[in-house]
Design a protein around this motif. Structure first.
Motif, PDB file in Angstrom:
ATOM      1  N   LEU A   1      47.167  27.068  -2.916  1.00 36.83           N
ATOM      2  CA  LEU A   1      46.671  26.247  -4.021  1.00 36.83           C
ATOM      3  C   LEU A   1      46.296  27.173  -5.157  1.00 36.83           C
ATOM      4  O   LEU A   1      45.681  28.216  -4.930  1.00 36.83           O
ATOM      5  CB  LEU A   1      45.426  25.463  -3.603  1.00 36.83           C
ATOM      6  N   ILE A   2      46.673  26.783  -6.381  1.00 30.06           N
ATOM      7  CA  ILE A   2      46.273  27.560  -7.551  1.00 30.06           C
ATOM      8  C   ILE A   2      45.435  26.670  -8.463  1.00 30.06           C
ATOM      9  O   ILE A   2      45.753  25.509  -8.682  1.00 30.06           O
ATOM     10  CB  ILE A   2      47.490  28.152  -8.294  1.00 30.06           C
ATOM     11  N   PHE A   3      44.333  27.240  -8.938  1.00 31.16           N
ATOM     12  CA  PHE A   3      43.461  26.610  -9.927  1.00 31.16           C
ATOM     13  C   PHE A   3      43.542  27.498 -11.164  1.00 31.16           C
ATOM     14  O   PHE A   3      43.242  28.692 -11.082  1.00 31.16           O
ATOM     15  CB  PHE A   3      42.015  26.548  -9.422  1.00 31.16           C
ATOM     16  N   HIS A   4      43.953  26.944 -12.296  1.00 28.48           N
ATOM     17  CA  HIS A   4      44.196  27.737 -13.491  1.00 28.48           C
ATOM     18  C   HIS A   4      43.285  27.312 -14.630  1.00 28.48           C
ATOM     19  O   HIS A   4      42.918  26.142 -14.741  1.00 28.48           O
ATOM     20  CB  HIS A   4      45.661  27.609 -13.919  1.00 28.48           C
ATOM     21  N   HIS A   5      42.942  28.270 -15.507  1.00 27.12           N
ATOM     22  CA  HIS A   5      42.097  27.999 -16.673  1.00 27.12           C
ATOM     23  C   HIS A   5      42.612  28.806 -17.864  1.00 27.12           C
ATOM     24  O   HIS A   5      42.763  30.028 -17.780  1.00 27.12           O
ATOM     25  CB  HIS A   5      40.653  28.399 -16.350  1.00 27.12           C
ATOM     26  N   MET A   6      42.909  28.105 -18.973  1.00 23.98           N
ATOM     27  CA  MET A   6      43.362  28.756 -20.198  1.00 23.98           C
ATOM     28  C   MET A   6      43.400  27.744 -21.318  1.00 23.98           C
ATOM     29  O   MET A   6      43.315  26.556 -21.087  1.00 23.98           O
ATOM     30  CB  MET A   6      44.748  29.373 -19.991  1.00 23.98           C
ATOM     31  N   GLN A   7      43.541  28.214 -22.548  1.00 24.23           N
ATOM     32  CA  GLN A   7      43.635  27.319 -23.688  1.00 24.23           C
ATOM     33  C   GLN A   7      44.889  26.451 -23.548  1.00 24.23           C
ATOM     34  O   GLN A   7      45.823  26.812 -22.840  1.00 24.23           O
ATOM     35  CB  GLN A   7      43.626  28.085 -25.013  1.00 24.23           C
ATOM     36  N   PRO A   8      44.916  25.285 -24.215  1.00 25.08           N
ATOM     37  CA  PRO A   8      46.024  24.339 -24.053  1.00 25.08           C
ATOM     38  C   PRO A   8      47.405  24.888 -24.410  1.00 25.08           C
ATOM     39  O   PRO A   8      48.374  24.578 -23.746  1.00 25.08           O
ATOM     40  CB  PRO A   8      45.658  23.179 -24.975  1.00 25.08           C
ATOM     41  N   ILE A   9      47.512  25.708 -25.451  1.00 25.89           N
ATOM     42  CA  ILE A   9      48.825  26.174 -25.894  1.00 25.89           C
ATOM     43  C   ILE A   9      48.793  27.681 -26.104  1.00 25.89           C
ATOM     44  O   ILE A   9      47.934  28.203 -26.804  1.00 25.89           O
ATOM     45  CB  ILE A   9      49.242  25.489 -27.216  1.00 25.89           C
TER      46      ILE A   9
ATOM     47  N   TYR B   1      44.669  23.411 -14.856  1.00 24.86           N
ATOM     48  CA  TYR B   1      45.353  22.579 -13.865  1.00 24.86           C
ATOM     49  C   TYR B   1      45.140  23.130 -12.460  1.00 24.86           C
ATOM     50  O   TYR B   1      44.652  24.242 -12.262  1.00 24.86           O
ATOM     51  CB  TYR B   1      46.854  22.466 -14.157  1.00 24.86           C
ATOM     52  N   GLN B   2      45.533  22.314 -11.508  1.00 27.91           N
ATOM     53  CA  GLN B   2      45.539  22.676 -10.091  1.00 27.91           C
ATOM     54  C   GLN B   2      46.883  22.230  -9.548  1.00 27.91           C
ATOM     55  O   GLN B   2      47.349  21.136  -9.868  1.00 27.91           O
ATOM     56  CB  GLN B   2      44.412  21.937  -9.376  1.00 27.91           C
ATOM     57  N   ARG B   3      47.532  23.065  -8.750  1.00 31.47           N
ATOM     58  CA  ARG B   3      48.776  22.645  -8.111  1.00 31.47           C
ATOM     59  C   ARG B   3      49.008  23.416  -6.824  1.00 31.47           C
ATOM     60  O   ARG B   3      48.455  24.496  -6.622  1.00 31.47           O
ATOM     61  CB  ARG B   3      49.968  22.749  -9.056  1.00 31.47           C
ATOM     62  N   GLU B   4      49.834  22.830  -5.985  1.00 30.27           N
ATOM     63  CA  GLU B   4      50.183  23.460  -4.717  1.00 30.27           C
ATOM     64  C   GLU B   4      51.475  24.241  -4.910  1.00 30.27           C
ATOM     65  O   GLU B   4      52.416  23.757  -5.544  1.00 30.27           O
ATOM     66  CB  GLU B   4      50.369  22.400  -3.633  1.00 30.27           C
ATOM     67  N   ILE B   5      51.507  25.440  -4.370  1.00 27.76           N
ATOM     68  CA  ILE B   5      52.691  26.296  -4.398  1.00 27.76           C
ATOM     69  C   ILE B   5      53.266  26.282  -2.986  1.00 27.76           C
ATOM     70  O   ILE B   5      52.567  26.613  -2.036  1.00 27.76           O
ATOM     71  CB  ILE B   5      52.337  27.754  -4.776  1.00 27.76           C
ATOM     72  N   LYS B   6      54.521  25.898  -2.845  1.00 28.96           N
ATOM     73  CA  LYS B   6      55.184  25.907  -1.533  1.00 28.96           C
ATOM     74  C   LYS B   6      56.359  26.871  -1.587  1.00 28.96           C
ATOM     75  O   LYS B   6      57.122  26.872  -2.541  1.00 28.96           O
ATOM     76  CB  LYS B   6      55.676  24.509  -1.172  1.00 28.96           C
ATOM     77  N   THR B   7      56.456  27.687  -0.549  1.00 23.87           N
ATOM     78  CA  THR B   7      57.545  28.648  -0.448  1.00 23.87           C
ATOM     79  C   THR B   7      57.810  28.896   1.033  1.00 23.87           C
ATOM     80  O   THR B   7      57.104  28.374   1.887  1.00 23.87           O
ATOM     81  CB  THR B   7      57.200  29.952  -1.200  1.00 23.87           C
ATOM     82  N   LYS B   8      58.818  29.677   1.333  1.00 25.74           N
ATOM     83  CA  LYS B   8      59.117  30.011   2.725  1.00 25.74           C
ATOM     84  C   LYS B   8      58.938  31.497   2.947  1.00 25.74           C
ATOM     85  O   LYS B   8      59.221  32.312   2.077  1.00 25.74           O
ATOM     86  CB  LYS B   8      60.547  29.601   3.075  1.00 25.74           C
ATOM     87  N   HIS B   9      58.442  31.815   4.131  1.00 25.25           N
ATOM     88  CA  HIS B   9      58.302  33.207   4.555  1.00 25.25           C
ATOM     89  C   HIS B   9      58.803  33.292   5.990  1.00 25.25           C
ATOM     90  O   HIS B   9      58.264  32.628   6.880  1.00 25.25           O
ATOM     91  CB  HIS B   9      56.850  33.665   4.469  1.00 25.25           C
ATOM     92  N   ALA B  10      59.837  34.096   6.204  1.00 27.98           N
ATOM     93  CA  ALA B  10      60.443  34.241   7.533  1.00 27.98           C
ATOM     94  C   ALA B  10      60.770  32.875   8.135  1.00 27.98           C
ATOM     95  O   ALA B  10      60.525  32.627   9.306  1.00 27.98           O
ATOM     96  CB  ALA B  10      59.541  35.053   8.451  1.00 27.98           C
ATOM     97  N   GLY B  11      61.287  31.969   7.310  1.00 33.43           N
ATOM     98  CA  GLY B  11      61.701  30.653   7.772  1.00 33.43           C
ATOM     99  C   GLY B  11      60.587  29.642   7.936  1.00 33.43           C
ATOM    100  O   GLY B  11      60.827  28.494   8.294  1.00 33.43           O
ATOM    101  N   LYS B  12      59.342  30.055   7.677  1.00 32.01           N
ATOM    102  CA  LYS B  12      58.196  29.167   7.837  1.00 32.01           C
ATOM    103  C   LYS B  12      57.691  28.723   6.470  1.00 32.01           C
ATOM    104  O   LYS B  12      57.581  29.536   5.554  1.00 32.01           O
ATOM    105  CB  LYS B  12      57.080  29.877   8.600  1.00 32.01           C
ATOM    106  N   LEU B  13      57.364  27.417   6.343  1.00 26.20           N
ATOM    107  CA  LEU B  13      56.822  26.899   5.101  1.00 26.20           C
ATOM    108  C   LEU B  13      55.392  27.409   4.914  1.00 26.20           C
ATOM    109  O   LEU B  13      54.570  27.325   5.813  1.00 26.20           O
ATOM    110  CB  LEU B  13      56.833  25.367   5.101  1.00 26.20           C
TER     111      LEU B  13
END
Length: 135
Positions: free
Chosen positions: A78-86, A62-74
């Motif tokens: 992006l993470i791209f992941h690879h692994m077996q289904p389960i 999968y691919q997904r965006e990670i959003k977090t805050k650092h010192a009040g700033k957004l």
């Protein structure tokens, strides 16, 4: 422990190519959102553009965006992941590429290509790649 590397690119046809800061880390599992958010914050603080992560212990491609805050700033990665289904039990294996700000820009400059995912080895993902363009 992690290893930080810098690409050493030179001027080509009179254009100066800026380096990317890279990071390699055995994360011993990313099954807690706080861990990936902390990595994203570290990428922002240290101006790390891309990271190669192994032993994520997560399931699926999968691919997904990670959003977090650092010192009040957004801050986003992006993470791209690879692994077996389960995964079973704690899991093992799993690889990911995490892109900070500069890495996201280089990925978009490359046309936002899909990651290159290797075949599973004994049912476990061990490698993947992602095309980035830096000018």
């Amino acid at each position: 422990m992690f290893f930080l590397c810098t690409t050493r690119l030179h001027a080509r046809n009179g254009i100066v190519i800026l380096p990317l800061q890279g990071y390699n880390h055995n994360v011993n599992g990313l099954n807690q959102d706080l861990k990936i958010e902390h990595l994203c914050q570290t990428f922002y603080e240290e101006q790390i553009d891309f990271g190669c992560l192994q032993e994520t212990w997560l399931s699926g491609d999968y691919q997904r965006e990670i959003k977090t805050k650092h010192a009040g700033k957004l801050v986003s990665c992006l993470i791209f992941h690879h692994m077996q289904p389960i995964q079973q039990d704690r899991g093992s294996g799993g690889v990911a590429i995490l892109l900070g700000k500069g890495g996201q820009r280089a990925w978009k400059d490359a046309g936002s290509p899909d990651p290159i995912r290797s075949e599973l080895i004994n049912g476990i993902a061990r490698s993947m790649g992602l095309e980035l363009h830096v000018i």
